[in-house]
Scaffold this motif. Sequence first.
Motif, PDB file in Angstrom:
ATOM      1  N   GLU A   1      20.882  50.826  25.398  1.00  0.00           N
ATOM      2  CA  GLU A   1      21.742  49.702  25.750  1.00  0.00           C
ATOM      3  C   GLU A   1      22.745  49.353  24.643  1.00  0.00           C
ATOM      4  O   GLU A   1      23.917  49.144  24.903  1.00  0.00           O
ATOM      5  CB  GLU A   1      20.888  48.471  26.058  1.00  0.00           C
ATOM      6  CG  GLU A   1      20.087  48.632  27.330  1.00  0.00           C
ATOM      7  CD  GLU A   1      19.230  47.418  27.597  1.00  0.00           C
ATOM      8  OE1 GLU A   1      19.522  46.344  27.024  1.00  0.00           O
ATOM      9  OE2 GLU A   1      18.276  47.542  28.361  1.00  0.00           O
ATOM     10  N   ARG A   2      22.272  49.261  23.405  1.00  0.00           N
ATOM     11  CA  ARG A   2      23.145  48.788  22.328  1.00  0.00           C
ATOM     12  C   ARG A   2      23.323  49.816  21.205  1.00  0.00           C
ATOM     13  O   ARG A   2      24.001  49.542  20.216  1.00  0.00           O
ATOM     14  CB  ARG A   2      22.576  47.500  21.748  1.00  0.00           C
ATOM     15  CG  ARG A   2      22.507  46.432  22.836  1.00  0.00           C
ATOM     16  CD  ARG A   2      22.109  45.099  22.353  1.00  0.00           C
ATOM     17  NE  ARG A   2      23.006  44.611  21.348  1.00  0.00           N
ATOM     18  CZ  ARG A   2      22.690  43.655  20.490  1.00  0.00           C
ATOM     19  NH1 ARG A   2      21.509  43.119  20.517  1.00  0.00           N
ATOM     20  NH2 ARG A   2      23.552  43.255  19.593  1.00  0.00           N
ATOM     21  N   GLY A   3      22.734  50.967  21.316  1.00  0.00           N
ATOM     22  CA  GLY A   3      22.800  51.978  20.270  1.00  0.00           C
ATOM     23  C   GLY A   3      24.214  52.482  20.003  1.00  0.00           C
ATOM     24  O   GLY A   3      24.605  52.706  18.858  1.00  0.00           O
ATOM     25  N   LYS A   4      24.995  52.630  21.085  1.00  0.00           N
ATOM     26  CA  LYS A   4      26.366  53.126  20.917  1.00  0.00           C
ATOM     27  C   LYS A   4      27.191  52.148  20.079  1.00  0.00           C
ATOM     28  O   LYS A   4      27.925  52.562  19.177  1.00  0.00           O
ATOM     29  CB  LYS A   4      27.006  53.339  22.287  1.00  0.00           C
ATOM     30  CG  LYS A   4      28.372  53.970  22.224  1.00  0.00           C
ATOM     31  CD  LYS A   4      28.893  54.271  23.620  1.00  0.00           C
ATOM     32  CE  LYS A   4      30.241  54.961  23.535  1.00  0.00           C
ATOM     33  NZ  LYS A   4      30.779  55.262  24.866  1.00  0.00           N
ATOM     34  N   ALA A   5      27.066  50.865  20.346  1.00  0.00           N
ATOM     35  CA  ALA A   5      27.813  49.854  19.584  1.00  0.00           C
ATOM     36  C   ALA A   5      27.333  49.823  18.128  1.00  0.00           C
ATOM     37  O   ALA A   5      28.135  49.675  17.199  1.00  0.00           O
ATOM     38  CB  ALA A   5      27.639  48.484  20.219  1.00  0.00           C
ATOM     39  N   ARG A   6      26.019  49.960  17.939  1.00  0.00           N
ATOM     40  CA  ARG A   6      25.478  49.961  16.574  1.00  0.00           C
ATOM     41  C   ARG A   6      25.983  51.168  15.780  1.00  0.00           C
ATOM     42  O   ARG A   6      26.331  51.050  14.602  1.00  0.00           O
ATOM     43  CB  ARG A   6      23.954  49.961  16.619  1.00  0.00           C
ATOM     44  CG  ARG A   6      23.382  48.660  17.121  1.00  0.00           C
ATOM     45  CD  ARG A   6      21.890  48.748  17.285  1.00  0.00           C
ATOM     46  NE  ARG A   6      21.348  47.483  17.772  1.00  0.00           N
ATOM     47  CZ  ARG A   6      20.199  47.365  18.402  1.00  0.00           C
ATOM     48  NH1 ARG A   6      19.445  48.445  18.613  1.00  0.00           N
ATOM     49  NH2 ARG A   6      19.785  46.202  18.805  1.00  0.00           N
TER      50      ARG A   6
ATOM     51  N   GLU B   1      15.160  54.623  16.635  1.00  0.00           N
ATOM     52  CA  GLU B   1      15.162  53.825  17.863  1.00  0.00           C
ATOM     53  C   GLU B   1      16.296  52.802  17.843  1.00  0.00           C
ATOM     54  O   GLU B   1      16.954  52.573  18.858  1.00  0.00           O
ATOM     55  CB  GLU B   1      13.825  53.103  18.016  1.00  0.00           C
ATOM     56  CG  GLU B   1      13.734  52.287  19.292  1.00  0.00           C
ATOM     57  CD  GLU B   1      12.417  51.550  19.414  1.00  0.00           C
ATOM     58  OE1 GLU B   1      12.353  50.672  20.291  1.00  0.00           O
ATOM     59  OE2 GLU B   1      11.493  51.833  18.655  1.00  0.00           O
ATOM     60  N   TYR B   2      16.554  52.209  16.686  1.00  0.00           N
ATOM     61  CA  TYR B   2      17.607  51.209  16.556  1.00  0.00           C
ATOM     62  C   TYR B   2      18.974  51.816  16.872  1.00  0.00           C
ATOM     63  O   TYR B   2      19.783  51.221  17.560  1.00  0.00           O
ATOM     64  CB  TYR B   2      17.585  50.650  15.128  1.00  0.00           C
ATOM     65  CG  TYR B   2      18.633  49.617  14.830  1.00  0.00           C
ATOM     66  CD1 TYR B   2      18.479  48.307  15.272  1.00  0.00           C
ATOM     67  CD2 TYR B   2      19.776  49.937  14.108  1.00  0.00           C
ATOM     68  CE1 TYR B   2      19.432  47.347  15.003  1.00  0.00           C
ATOM     69  CE2 TYR B   2      20.741  48.983  13.836  1.00  0.00           C
ATOM     70  CZ  TYR B   2      20.565  47.685  14.279  1.00  0.00           C
ATOM     71  OH  TYR B   2      21.511  46.742  14.005  1.00  0.00           O
ATOM     72  N   LEU B   3      19.193  53.030  16.367  1.00  0.00           N
ATOM     73  CA  LEU B   3      20.491  53.662  16.567  1.00  0.00           C
ATOM     74  C   LEU B   3      20.625  54.367  17.917  1.00  0.00           C
ATOM     75  O   LEU B   3      21.728  54.531  18.434  1.00  0.00           O
ATOM     76  CB  LEU B   3      20.769  54.652  15.436  1.00  0.00           C
ATOM     77  CG  LEU B   3      20.941  54.030  14.053  1.00  0.00           C
ATOM     78  CD1 LEU B   3      21.092  55.119  13.003  1.00  0.00           C
ATOM     79  CD2 LEU B   3      22.131  53.103  14.027  1.00  0.00           C
TER      80      LEU B   3
END
Length: 186
Positions: free
Chosen positions: A47-52, A41-43
């Motif tokens: 919304e922010r997975g691509k940056a992570r 889920e974090y990756l």
Amino acid sequence: MRLIVDRSTRHRGIAVKDHGHPFLKSAGLAVAGMCAGMVTEYLLDPERGKARRARMKDKTAHAAHEMNGGLSGMSRDMTNRGRGMAMAARYRLMGRSADDSVLHDRVRSELGRHVSHPHAVQVRVDGGTVTLVGDMLADEEKAARHAVKRIPGVKKVDAQWTVHEEPGDVPTLQGKGRSKHSPANS
């Protein structure tokens, strides 16, 4: 509280380890599954997975680059150390037959490493016999004599220098002098 006992059982001729209650096995699998889900889920967060993922990719590439640089530096270091050891062995074996001018330069160089005022000592070399004349401080005399004796090609050391406890009124021993680079002072 329940004590987990290691019990071996035979199942179709194969020894199987039983580490306690089946609930603990399923709880461990559940925790592992939750961790895997959280990482996913974090990756894969919309919304922010691509940056992570990009940051993780960059950090992985950086770590690989650092490791590669460290390994190539270590390889260079080991190559240079091996070459240095080979040259030191060659110097010890082949340097014994040096002519007097080469020996003079070696002695001057070695004195510069062990004496704070190397200009106060004059060096003469004749057939491998080194004659040292001049002024020397008492606390440097023993190390300097020993260093000159160890130089390949030196057969005998004739130290005719005057040893002084402190510089006093000796003009050649005045001033700060050079810093000594002997292994004991490095």
